[in-house]
Design a protein around this motif. Structure first.
Motif, PDB file in Angstrom:
ATOM      1  N   ALA A  46      26.858  54.074  38.469  1.00 26.67           N
ATOM      2  CA  ALA A  46      27.784  53.950  37.464  1.00 26.67           C
ATOM      3  C   ALA A  46      28.230  52.820  36.943  1.00 26.67           C
ATOM      4  O   ALA A  46      27.848  51.657  37.793  1.00 26.67           O
ATOM      5  N   PRO A  47      28.374  52.588  35.679  1.00 27.80           N
ATOM      6  CA  PRO A  47      28.606  50.996  35.267  1.00 27.80           C
ATOM      7  C   PRO A  47      29.964  50.493  35.795  1.00 27.80           C
ATOM      8  O   PRO A  47      30.758  50.936  36.313  1.00 27.80           O
ATOM      9  N   PHE A  48      30.004  49.003  35.503  1.00 34.09           N
ATOM     10  CA  PHE A  48      31.005  48.318  36.302  1.00 34.09           C
ATOM     11  C   PHE A  48      32.371  48.862  35.376  1.00 34.09           C
ATOM     12  O   PHE A  48      32.217  48.947  34.087  1.00 34.09           O
ATOM     13  N   PRO A  49      33.432  48.874  36.127  1.00 30.68           N
ATOM     14  CA  PRO A  49      34.566  49.638  35.301  1.00 30.68           C
ATOM     15  C   PRO A  49      35.334  48.653  34.345  1.00 30.68           C
ATOM     16  O   PRO A  49      35.051  47.363  34.751  1.00 30.68           O
ATOM     17  N   GLN A  50      35.712  49.273  33.317  1.00 24.43           N
ATOM     18  CA  GLN A  50      36.248  48.435  32.324  1.00 24.43           C
ATOM     19  C   GLN A  50      37.729  47.694  32.884  1.00 24.43           C
ATOM     20  O   GLN A  50      38.088  46.564  32.273  1.00 24.43           O
ATOM     21  N   TYR A  51      38.466  48.417  33.415  1.00 18.79           N
ATOM     22  CA  TYR A  51      39.630  48.044  34.047  1.00 18.79           C
ATOM     23  C   TYR A  51      39.471  47.953  35.497  1.00 18.79           C
ATOM     24  O   TYR A  51      39.253  48.972  36.229  1.00 18.79           O
ATOM     25  N   TYR A  52      40.005  46.727  36.134  1.00 19.95           N
ATOM     26  CA  TYR A  52      40.033  46.638  37.659  1.00 19.95           C
ATOM     27  C   TYR A  52      40.920  45.624  37.925  1.00 19.95           C
ATOM     28  O   TYR A  52      41.424  44.978  37.139  1.00 19.95           O
ATOM     29  N   ARG A  53      41.323  45.727  39.160  1.00 21.21           N
ATOM     30  CA  ARG A  53      42.402  44.730  39.777  1.00 21.21           C
ATOM     31  C   ARG A  53      41.638  43.606  40.648  1.00 21.21           C
ATOM     32  O   ARG A  53      40.836  44.087  41.458  1.00 21.21           O
ATOM     33  N   LEU A  54      41.951  42.570  40.323  1.00 21.64           N
ATOM     34  CA  LEU A  54      41.226  41.463  41.093  1.00 21.64           C
ATOM     35  C   LEU A  54      41.461  41.436  42.621  1.00 21.64           C
ATOM     36  O   LEU A  54      40.904  41.219  43.382  1.00 21.64           O
ATOM     37  N   GLU A  55      42.902  41.792  42.645  1.00 22.00           N
ATOM     38  CA  GLU A  55      43.533  41.842  44.034  1.00 22.00           C
ATOM     39  C   GLU A  55      42.557  42.797  44.870  1.00 22.00           C
ATOM     40  O   GLU A  55      42.324  42.883  46.239  1.00 22.00           O
ATOM     41  N   ASP A  56      42.142  44.151  44.215  1.00 21.87           N
ATOM     42  CA  ASP A  56      41.306  45.109  44.811  1.00 21.87           C
ATOM     43  C   ASP A  56      39.983  44.645  45.254  1.00 21.87           C
ATOM     44  O   ASP A  56      39.486  44.823  46.300  1.00 21.87           O
ATOM     45  N   LEU A  57      39.462  43.893  44.258  1.00 21.07           N
ATOM     46  CA  LEU A  57      38.072  43.394  44.764  1.00 21.07           C
ATOM     47  C   LEU A  57      38.334  42.296  45.874  1.00 21.07           C
ATOM     48  O   LEU A  57      37.296  42.308  46.764  1.00 21.07           O
ATOM     49  N   VAL A  58      39.250  41.385  45.813  1.00 16.21           N
ATOM     50  CA  VAL A  58      39.342  40.473  46.851  1.00 16.21           C
ATOM     51  C   VAL A  58      39.650  41.159  48.377  1.00 16.21           C
ATOM     52  O   VAL A  58      39.126  40.893  49.338  1.00 16.21           O
ATOM     53  N   LEU A  59      40.300  42.298  48.368  1.00 19.60           N
ATOM     54  CA  LEU A  59      40.838  42.856  49.552  1.00 19.60           C
ATOM     55  C   LEU A  59      39.420  43.800  50.136  1.00 19.60           C
ATOM     56  O   LEU A  59      39.272  43.722  51.255  1.00 19.60           O
ATOM     57  N   ASN A  60      38.690  44.340  49.035  1.00 25.14           N
ATOM     58  CA  ASN A  60      37.453  44.890  49.511  1.00 25.14           C
ATOM     59  C   ASN A  60      36.486  43.711  50.423  1.00 25.14           C
ATOM     60  O   ASN A  60      35.716  44.151  51.108  1.00 25.14           O
ATOM     61  N   VAL A  61      36.555  42.628  49.729  1.00 26.78           N
ATOM     62  CA  VAL A  61      35.500  41.613  50.330  1.00 26.78           C
ATOM     63  C   VAL A  61      36.295  41.265  51.613  1.00 26.78           C
ATOM     64  O   VAL A  61      35.469  41.087  52.703  1.00 26.78           O
ATOM     65  N   LEU A  62      37.426  40.791  51.631  1.00 25.25           N
ATOM     66  CA  LEU A  62      38.026  40.363  52.871  1.00 25.25           C
ATOM     67  C   LEU A  62      38.281  41.404  54.003  1.00 25.25           C
ATOM     68  O   LEU A  62      38.237  41.097  55.182  1.00 25.25           O
ATOM     69  N   GLY A  63      38.401  42.861  53.542  1.00 24.54           N
ATOM     70  CA  GLY A  63      38.205  43.823  54.619  1.00 24.54           C
ATOM     71  C   GLY A  63      37.214  43.941  55.526  1.00 24.54           C
ATOM     72  O   GLY A  63      36.922  44.331  56.593  1.00 24.54           O
ATOM     73  N   TYR A  64      35.951  43.509  54.994  1.00 20.58           N
ATOM     74  CA  TYR A  64      34.744  43.797  55.887  1.00 20.58           C
ATOM     75  C   TYR A  64      34.276  42.374  56.284  1.00 20.58           C
ATOM     76  O   TYR A  64      33.325  42.271  57.201  1.00 20.58           O
ATOM     77  N   ALA A  65      34.837  41.378  55.791  1.00 22.38           N
ATOM     78  CA  ALA A  65      34.481  40.075  56.520  1.00 22.38           C
ATOM     79  C   ALA A  65      34.739  39.815  58.067  1.00 22.38           C
ATOM     80  O   ALA A  65      33.844  39.482  58.856  1.00 22.38           O
ATOM     81  N   PRO A  66      35.881  40.372  58.685  1.00 27.15           N
ATOM     82  CA  PRO A  66      35.984  40.551  59.918  1.00 27.15           C
ATOM     83  C   PRO A  66      34.771  41.308  60.732  1.00 27.15           C
ATOM     84  O   PRO A  66      34.111  40.924  61.755  1.00 27.15           O
ATOM     85  N   LEU A  67      34.209  42.311  60.048  1.00 29.52           N
ATOM     86  CA  LEU A  67      33.378  42.959  60.852  1.00 29.52           C
ATOM     87  C   LEU A  67      32.021  42.502  60.863  1.00 29.52           C
ATOM     88  O   LEU A  67      31.352  42.417  61.895  1.00 29.52           O
ATOM     89  N   GLY A  68      31.644  41.789  59.687  1.00 28.62           N
ATOM     90  CA  GLY A  68      30.363  40.937  59.838  1.00 28.62           C
ATOM     91  C   GLY A  68      30.594  39.547  60.658  1.00 28.62           C
ATOM     92  O   GLY A  68      29.542  39.384  61.555  1.00 28.62           O
TER      93      GLY A  68
END
Length: 363
Positions: A46-68
């Motif tokens: 799928a193409p990159f969404p036209q509308y997105y929330r920066l907060e969602d991107l940051v949370l998705n990054v931070l959510g997996y950092a402790p696992l790594g």
């Protein structure tokens, strides 16, 4: 170069526990499963969404950092191989979860989430390679602290994990301070008694005090020697977590929403009673920990909802918050059951340990 020191099993347990929390948060509420009719892996291209929330991107990054971060010291590999393997394992978890979301009507599979999750795991793995192994290996300061303060073996590791889960449960902004075990709220059942200000204040005070005693003595049962400082740190972190949740998840942010007259009275009474309880021998402490947790859990299911939170404050309605709120609700509801089972197992372990002690009293 290979990591120095023999690896500790604690990061493996932390990685498994954190992965399970991710699965629950991403697939909650686990209802309405059906096939959408679209190709299963269509979201990958799928193409990159036209509308997105920066907060969602940051949370998705931070959510997996402790696992790594915890996966790297959990893997018996050289640094580069551990970083790559930890990132791939986290990416595989994210891929599995995103694909499973295809069958949930309330979820949307996203290649952007998959990329952010993988990137977050990679960042965490880098930090894990720098500091994780020195933190967790048997030459690290954390392991030395654990040897001095926490009972040995899996029992000590499980106690630390349960303490962390209790802190996670305190991130519920709409729960009372130190509250856990509220099955009524988790199952969305009606209150068993009407709200009366004086009675509510009294019940809240007793709930806070008994929770404080129960959790403090639970921590004591997982420790080698009497020391109030780790218990004080645990309770202080819980107050900080509750304040953070009020600031982050209420609109407008209200970090001191938990600070009510009932909570203040409970804190004062709980501090005095917990201090006295720490002077008791281990066996009465063990029994008092279980009784306090049972009483606190009973009160959490009897006490009516606080109308102030419903009328004056509004919870954040963003999707990621709803996922996180479901996770903390489950953790808070299940924690007393896990803690009581742990106390029972520790009681048996201590009894067997004393039974095996030589007659001269030496270990």
């Amino acid at each position: 170069m290979p990591a120095t020191g023999e690896p500790s099993p604690l990061p493996r347990y932390l990685a498994i526990a954190y992965a399970l929390l991710i699965v629950h948060a991403c697939l909650h509420p686990f209802t309405g499963w059906r096939d959408s009719g679209l190709p299963l892996f269509d979201y990958l291209s799928a193409p990159f969404p036209q509308y997105y929330r920066l907060e969602d991107l940051v949370l998705n990054v931070l959510g997996y950092a402790p696992l790594g971060f915890v996966l790297v010291p959990a893997l018996p590999l050289r640094k580069a191989a551990a970083i790559l393997t930890a990132t791939l394992l986290a990416a595989l978890l994210s891929f599995s979860v995103e694909t499973a979301q295809h069958f949930l009507p309330t979820r949307i599979s996203s290649n952007v989430d998959l990329a952010c999750n993988t990137g977050g795991a990679f960042i965490g793995a880098l930090f894990g390679a720098l500091w994780g192994r020195r933190l967790f290996d048997r030459n690290g300061w954390l392991h030395r602290w654990r040897l001095r303060r926490i009972i040995p073996g899996r029992a000590g590791d499980l106690g630390l994990i349960l303490a962390g889960l209790w802190l996670l449960a305190q991130l519920m902004p709409d729960a009372m301070l130190f509250e856990s075990g509220d099955l009524r709220g988790f199952l969305d059942l009606p209150a068993l008694m009407p709200f009366e200000p004086e009675r509510f204040m009294l019940l809240e005070s007793v709930l806070v005090a008994t929770s404080m005693i129960g959790v403090g003595l639970f921590a004591r049962c997982a420790m080698r020697a009497v020391s109030p400082w780790p218990i004080l740190l645990l309770l202080t972190l819980a107050v900080g977590a509750k304040s953070l949740a009020g600031y982050a998840f209420f609109v407008p942010g209200t970090p001191l929403a938990w600070f009510t007259p009932g909570a203040l009275d409970g804190l004062l009474a709980g501090a005095v009673l917990l201090g006295l309880a720490l002077l008791l021998p281990p066996v009465p402490q063990h029994a008092l920990a279980g009784m306090s947790l049972l009483l606190a859990t009973t009160l959490a299911n009897l006490i009516p909802d606080n109308p102030y939170l419903a009328q004056e404050l509004r919870l954040l309605g963003a999707g990621n918050f709803l996922n996180f709120h479901g996770l903390t609700q489950l953790t808070a509801a299940a924690w007393p059951v896990l803690a009581l089972a742990y106390l029972s197992a520790i009681g048996l372990w201590r009894g067997d340990h004393l039974h095996r002690r030589p007659a001269d009293g030496t270990l």
